[in-house]
Enzyme design. Structure first.
Site, PDB file in Angstrom:
ATOM      1  N   GLU A 130     -19.211  -5.163 -26.696  1.00  0.00           N
ATOM      2  CA  GLU A 130     -18.791  -6.180 -27.674  1.00  0.00           C
ATOM      3  C   GLU A 130     -19.446  -7.523 -27.378  1.00  0.00           C
ATOM      4  OE1 GLU A 130     -17.863  -4.511 -30.064  1.00  0.00           O
ATOM      5  OE2 GLU A 130     -15.887  -5.319 -30.516  1.00  0.00           O
ATOM      6  N   THR A 183     -20.693 -10.665 -36.753  1.00  0.00           N
ATOM      7  CA  THR A 183     -19.526 -11.248 -36.075  1.00  0.00           C
ATOM      8  C   THR A 183     -19.922 -12.546 -35.380  1.00  0.00           C
ATOM      9  OG1 THR A 183     -18.493  -9.102 -35.783  1.00  0.00           O
ATOM     10  CG2 THR A 183     -17.782 -10.831 -34.297  1.00  0.00           C
TER      11      THR A 183
HETATM   12  N1  HSE Z   1     -11.559 -10.750 -33.322  1.00  0.00           N
HETATM   13  C1  HSE Z   1     -12.932 -10.598 -33.673  1.00  0.00           C
HETATM   14  C2  HSE Z   1     -13.306 -11.672 -34.691  1.00  0.00           C
HETATM   15  C3  HSE Z   1     -13.138  -9.239 -34.236  1.00  0.00           C
HETATM   16  O1  HSE Z   1     -12.549 -11.832 -35.636  1.00  0.00           O
HETATM   17  O2  HSE Z   1     -14.316 -12.350 -34.508  1.00  0.00           O
HETATM   18  C4  HSE Z   1     -14.537  -8.948 -34.665  1.00  0.00           C
HETATM   19  O3  HSE Z   1     -14.541  -7.692 -35.331  1.00  0.00           O
END
Ligand code: HSE
Length: 315
Positions: A130, A183
């Site tokens: 991630e 993201t």
């Molecule tokens: N919590 C993260 C965001 C998840 O919202 O950036 C990304 O899928």
């Protein structure tokens, strides 16, 4: 005898669940990637093939590779692993594409090595993937992908995870507009501080959502699916967001919000019939937008990543 290869299904996930930015997430039942892993004598990680999407084959540039390397670095095992990924979740979709690859890689490798690591430790390894994908080692996608159901990430350092009760009736409807939203970009636009007033409302909602889930109080779940911090900013990047929300709620959704960092949006419902009704309402709204889209209706996966019976296709 311990198997040396396996095939698995790694589920898509909805992170944040509106009020729980970076801390809440759930695993979907019928949406996800397939992966095939095989132990090799050669040390290290070899990404043999990625089908369905154009993704790097270099292990240190591929989220599955990075997550598997993190596990191998903590293991006594002297060999390596070959990974083949059949990508069905598009990167940049907001339903945990990178998390599925990272979670699948470490879950599968751990199985092949005789399960030396706990699910919580696997979350730690998968977070490395991630970090590569988004620049932040968040766990709200990889935790539900690995533990199944709904999860709470109380802390990432040290890692402290909790499983949250998931009512059987809870269903999800996800609309994925076919536009890519990275993201990392969707995180850059967020403010780093918030007014106390917004914080109070948000942690009231997180507490309400968790309590509502444990007590199966769908009214409380519905009132708590609210996000006054992230959604007002990110929803501007999602065409038709307000119209979708209005129609989803009209069709009986408990709540509606952005799935992860978007562009996918999600609704939670009480029962599958309502989820299908919401799907039809969302479909009607988006039919006029001129943006291709997919809609998924799904239960919540209790299991997270799971082994598949089919014969691995690595040759
Ligand atoms: N919590 C993260 C965001 C998840 O919202 O950036 C990304 O899928």
């Amino acid at each position: 005898m311990q198997a040396t290869r396996l095939s698995l299904f790694a589920p898509a996930t909805i992170a944040n669940l509106s009020c729980g930015f970076d801390v809440l997430g759930l695993a979907l039942e019928g949406v996800g990637d397939c992966m095939h892993l095989e132990l090799t004598e050669r040390p290290g990680v070899e990404i043999r093939k990625v089908s369905g999407m154009d993704l790097p084959l270099e292990a240190d540039k591929n989220v599955a590779g990075v997550a598997a390397l993190a596990l191998l670095a903590k293991s006594d095992y002297k060999g390596g692993v070959a990974i083949e990924i059949d990508k069905r979740i598009k990167p940049g979709s907001g339903i945990g594409s990178s998390a599925a690859s990272s979670a699948g890689a470490v879950w599968g490798l751990n199985q092949l090595l005789g399960s030396p690591f706990s699910p919580e430790q696997l979350v730690g390894f998968a977070m490395k993937g991630e970090e590569l994908a988004s620049g932040a080692a968040h766990a709200d996608n990889v935790a539900p992908a690995l533990l199944g159901g709904i999860t709470l990430v109380r802390s990432t350092d040290p890692l402290d995870l909790a499983r949250v009760h998931c009512p059987k009736a809870l269903h999800a409807c996800v609309l994925h507009p076919q536009i890519e939203l990275k993201t990392s970009d969707a995180r850059k636009i967020l403010k780093t501080t918030i007014p106390l007033k917004l914080g109070i409302r948000q942690w009231g909602n997180v507490g309400g959502l968790i309590t509502g889930l444990f007590t199966e109080d769908f009214g409380l779940i519905s009132r708590s699916l609210e996000d006054g911090i992230i959604e007002p900013v990110r929803s501007l990047l999602i065409p038709g967001f307000q119209a979708l929300r209005e129609k989803a709620l009209e069709a009986g959704a408990l709540g509606f919000g952005i799935s992860g960092s978007g562009p996918s949006v999600f609704a939670l419902t009480h029962g599958p019939e309502k989820a299908h009704k919401v799907a039809r309402a969302l479909d009607e709204v988006y039919a006029g937008f001129g943006i291709p889209f997919e809609i998924h209706v799904s239960g919540i996966s209790r299991q997270g990543v799971r082994a598949l019976d089919s014969t691995p296709i690595i040759t």
